[in-house]
Scaffold this motif. Structure first.
Motif, short mmCIF file in Angstrom:
data_model
loop_
_atom_site.label_atom_id
_atom_site.label_comp_id
_atom_site.label_asym_id
_atom_site.label_seq_id
_atom_site.Cartn_x
_atom_site.Cartn_y
_atom_site.Cartn_z
N PRO A 84 9.42 74.72 -9.08
CA PRO A 84 10.80 74.57 -8.50
C PRO A 84 11.49 75.67 -8.74
CG PRO A 84 10.33 73.67 -10.92
CD PRO A 84 9.31 74.27 -10.27
N LYS A 86 14.88 75.96 -8.22
CA LYS A 86 16.51 76.25 -8.54
C LYS A 86 16.11 76.29 -9.42
CE LYS A 86 16.88 71.08 -9.84
NZ LYS A 86 16.11 70.87 -9.59
N ASN A 132 11.63 70.59 -0.26
CA ASN A 132 12.43 68.78 -1.64
C ASN A 132 13.37 69.17 -0.60
OD1 ASN A 132 10.01 67.97 -2.13
ND2 ASN A 132 10.30 69.22 -3.90
N HIS A 236 6.39 61.47 -3.87
CA HIS A 236 6.33 62.61 -4.81
C HIS A 236 7.65 61.52 -5.42
CE1 HIS A 236 9.84 65.23 -5.17
NE2 HIS A 236 9.11 65.82 -5.50
N HIS A 238 10.22 62.09 -8.07
CA HIS A 238 11.39 63.19 -10.05
C HIS A 238 11.87 62.33 -10.67
CE1 HIS A 238 12.58 66.97 -11.71
NE2 HIS A 238 13.71 66.44 -11.57
N SER A 241 15.49 65.90 -14.94
CA SER A 241 15.08 66.84 -15.62
C SER A 241 15.13 66.18 -17.28
CB SER A 241 15.89 68.18 -15.40
OG SER A 241 15.24 69.70 -15.64
N GLY A 278 8.95 67.36 -12.00
CA GLY A 278 8.91 67.53 -13.65
C GLY A 278 9.71 66.87 -14.19
N GLY A 279 10.57 67.40 -14.91
CA GLY A 279 11.51 66.66 -16.12
C GLY A 279 10.90 66.96 -17.46
N GLU A 325 6.00 69.85 -10.49
CA GLU A 325 6.17 70.78 -10.27
C GLU A 325 8.11 71.02 -11.35
OE1 GLU A 325 7.44 69.17 -6.02
OE2 GLU A 325 9.02 68.20 -7.12
N SER A 326 7.00 70.56 -12.68
CA SER A 326 7.70 71.61 -14.31
C SER A 326 8.42 72.87 -13.97
CB SER A 326 7.19 71.89 -14.98
OG SER A 326 6.11 69.66 -15.41
N GLY A 327 9.86 72.87 -14.04
CA GLY A 327 10.06 73.94 -13.63
C GLY A 327 10.94 74.20 -15.54
N ARG A 328 11.38 73.74 -15.92
CA ARG A 328 12.33 74.21 -17.10
C ARG A 328 11.63 74.45 -18.38
NH1 ARG A 328 16.67 72.42 -19.32
NH2 ARG A 328 17.69 70.88 -17.53
N TYR A 523 17.30 77.27 -15.43
CA TYR A 523 18.97 77.32 -15.25
C TYR A 523 19.82 78.10 -15.18
CZ TYR A 523 16.57 72.59 -14.05
OH TYR A 523 15.15 71.39 -13.27
#
Ligand SMILES: *Cc1c(COP(=O)(O)O)cnc(C)c1O
Length: 625
Positions: A84, A86, A132, A236, A238, A241, A278-279, A325-328, A523
């Motif tokens: 992701p 962002k 999204n 989908h 989410h 996070s 994500g999350g 969509e894991s970002g962190r 982030y």
């Protein structure tokens, strides 16, 4: 705490060797060595170091863990993932991510038009793109353009209005062609279960996003009527996070899985994927009792695979592909912020500040004796005596019996005694001792901006692990609070006696001391704000070659002063002219002085906002050059 909680948050990425913290990879260089190399080139102020090998580690861990879970359960669907945007859109990060992730067919997720443009340009054709967030006609048109370029793109609808736009855009894009091409369509569902933790607003009934079950049925009918049902391919959700517990995920999976199965049974034949958003949480804690995640990645993957399989089997539908969509989780560990300590604010309480006289008031003599002779056995008793003497001495000062030097000696000695007692009694952290630490805490002024580099600390009280780059063979003794150089009292990471940070006692005029802030890769960079006009710090990529040696690549210096003003849409030419004119027109200055001032001014304008020379040590270094 002597290893600064490394075993809790470090994930084996770093290692303490002798007295430094080193990268636990290849030739294992110390962060101090890398920092000094970059500073020798003239880059002062804070540094952001990126480690592509840690991006690679996270991506490969994500894929191998899910592959393992799939194997264990003999799962029939594929596992796929997107990053992701962002979470981090910076080009040095994205370039590394794309280079590294080729073998995994890893893609990008976009939540705005600008992010979509990055995704369209940087994702290899064939790797998935998901889109999204709220979308207008233009953004949906961009998705059609991407599909026509050959991208494997899924546009997720967040509401029925967006679906109407997709239907309309499809008509204009595919009106006169033999081979209509449209993006795949996903639907975001509004969960009745919700996430947990400070970021939990993304899921649940009150969420900004997603379709209710009534709207889902309506969307189904609309897609069928307009001949787009064969594009509906993804469900989908989410849940927010930094998910601290696994249970909300399980609930959401059951909900999403059953929606998938129901729609499929109804006739959505192309439906084939569940995107779990994500999350996945990152462990930021430096303290054992305060961990932020109650599950492992393997548990997470097993739960997803097991639950999807169970639902698919019981409802007799195909097992869906699983998307994350894991970002962190992917980005947090890859960067480290390193900032020099400029000053310690209670230096006056140093032994060398004492002004003892030939003959001192008896209570001061006694304080001095207590300080010199204190041992572990009598530390508590001496501490109480010292605090008692201090009260008396301060009263004597108020009544005019002792002078300012005596009072200063009192403050220094009592501080030294408290420090010594706390060090001696460290194993018995009583409430009394904890409270006294607040009193002797040392304020470390650090050359960085918390607003720019740790915005989630400012906005959400998110903790980031802090470790000095060296002296790690010595037990740090100073309860520390950290001050950034912004003129804002919120730019302070205060000492917390329940989650204490101790740093070393140093003399910044004699030695350099740097602090590293870890797990800043997710982030922080793009949320960072230019409070006081402190900008994104100087950054570099630390790249390891096949022999295990490292290079410092892609150095980008923090913006210079004029570029910062230019970003705010100041007319920098006019500022430049005004400054020049005011020097040249000054009647008090000789021509030589004017020339000298102008060259100094232009030198400073070419530099960034962070402090460059801060103390005597820095000045001598500059002179050495
Ligand atoms: C923010 C976001 C993510 C990333 O969440 P992380 O907790 O960083 O993994 C994934 N999907 C969507 C839709 C998001 O909005």
């Amino acid at each position: 705490m002597t290893d600064f909680g490394l075993e809790i948050w470090g994930d084996d990425n770093f290692i303490i060797k002798n007295d430094t913290i080193n990268i636990n990879h290849a030739s294992q260089p110390s962060l101090l060595e890398i920092t000094q190399k970059i500073r020798k080139k003239g880059y002062k102020g804070p540094l952001l170091l990126r480690f592509p090998h840690l991006i690679e580690k996270q991506i490969s861990t994500l894929f191998t863990t899910f592959e393992k879970a799939k194997k264990a359960f003999d799962y029939q669907g594929n596992f796929q993932a997107v990053f992701p945007l962002k979470v981090n859109q910076f080009p040095n990060f994205i370039k590394s991510l794309i280079d590294i992730s080729k073998p995994y067919n890893y893609g990008l997720e976009a939540g705005s038009k600008a992010e979509l443009i990055i995704a369209m340009a940087k994702t290899p054709l064939g790797a998935p793109i998901t889109v999204n967030g709220f979308k207008d006609k233009e953004m949906i048109s961009l998705c059609f353009i991407a599909a026509k370029m050959g991208h494997n793109i899924t546009v997720t609808i967040e509401g029925l209005g967006e679906l109407e736009t997709i239907i309309a855009v499809n008509k204009t894009f595919n009106a006169n062609t033999q081979t209509p091409i449209a993006p795949k369509i996903g639907v975001r569902i509004r969960l009745h279960s919700s996430g947990i933790g400070i970021w939990a607003k993304s899921g649940g009934y009150s969420s900004k996003f997603g379709l209710t079950s009534t709207e889902l049925l309506e969307a189904y009918e609309m897609l069928k009527k307009d001949d787009l049902l064969n594009h509906l391919w993804m469900i989908h959700f989410h849940i927010g996070s930094q998910m601290s517990e696994i249970n909300p995920l399980k609930k959401a999976l059951r909900e999403a899985g059953n929606i998938y199965a129901e729609l499929k049974k109804r006739g959505a034949n192309a439906l084939g994927a569940i995107n779990i958003g994500g999350g996945l949480a990152v462990e930021y804690s430096q303290h054992k009792g305060e961990t932020q995640r109650n599950y492992s990645l393997q548990e997470f993957a097993n739960d997803v695979v097991f639950l999807m399989q169970e639902i698919a089997k019981s409802k007799g539908v195909a097992q869906p592909d699983i998307f994350t969509e894991s970002g962190r989780f992917i980005a947090a560990s890859h960067s480290v912020l390193i900032a020099p300590v400029l000053e310690l604010f209670s230096q006056e309480y140093h032994e060398k500040g004492l002004r003892l006289k030939e003959k001192n008031p008896p209570l001061i003599e006694e304080l001095h004796d207590l300080y010199c002779s204190m041992s572990r056995r009598d530390a508590r008793e001496y501490l109480h005596d010292a605090l008692d003497h201090m009260e008396s001495l301060l009263t004597l000062f108020d009544l005019g019996y002792i002078d300012l030097e005596d009072r200063s000696n009192t403050e220094i000695l009592v501080n030294l005694i408290i420090k010594k007692a706390i060090a001696l009694l460290q194993s018995e952290a009583t409430e009394e001792l904890k409270k006294l630490q607040d009193r002797i805490q040392e304020k470390y002024l650090v050359n960085f901006s918390a607003f720019q580099s740790l915005p989630d600390f400012w906005g959400l009280a998110q903790h980031f692990p802090i470790v000095p780059l060296n002296k790690l063979n010595k037990k740090p003794s100073n309860p520390a609070s950290i001050w950034d150089i912004s003129c804002d009292s919120d730019g302070e990471i205060g000492f917390n006696r329940n989650l204490p940070l101790y740093l070393h006692d140093i003399d910044v005029n004699k030695e350099e001391y740097f602090l590293a802030f870890f797990l800043t890769g997710a982030y922080q960079e793009v949320l960072g704000m230019k409070h006081n006009l402190f900008t994104h710090p100087t950054e570099a990529i630390i790249h390891f070659d096949t022999e295990g040696n490292y290079t410092i690549d892609k150095l980008i210096e923090a913006q210079n002063l004029m570029d910062v003003l230019d970003d705010l849409d100041y007319d920098t030419n006019s500022i430049d002219n005004t400054l020049k004119y005011r020097i040249e027109a000054s009647v008090q200055l000789s021509d030589d002085e004017k020339r000298a001032l102008l060259s100094k001014l232009y030198l400073y304008l070419s530099e960034n906002s962070y402090l460059k020379t801060a103390n005597a040590l820095d000045n001598t270094i500059d002179k050495d050059k």
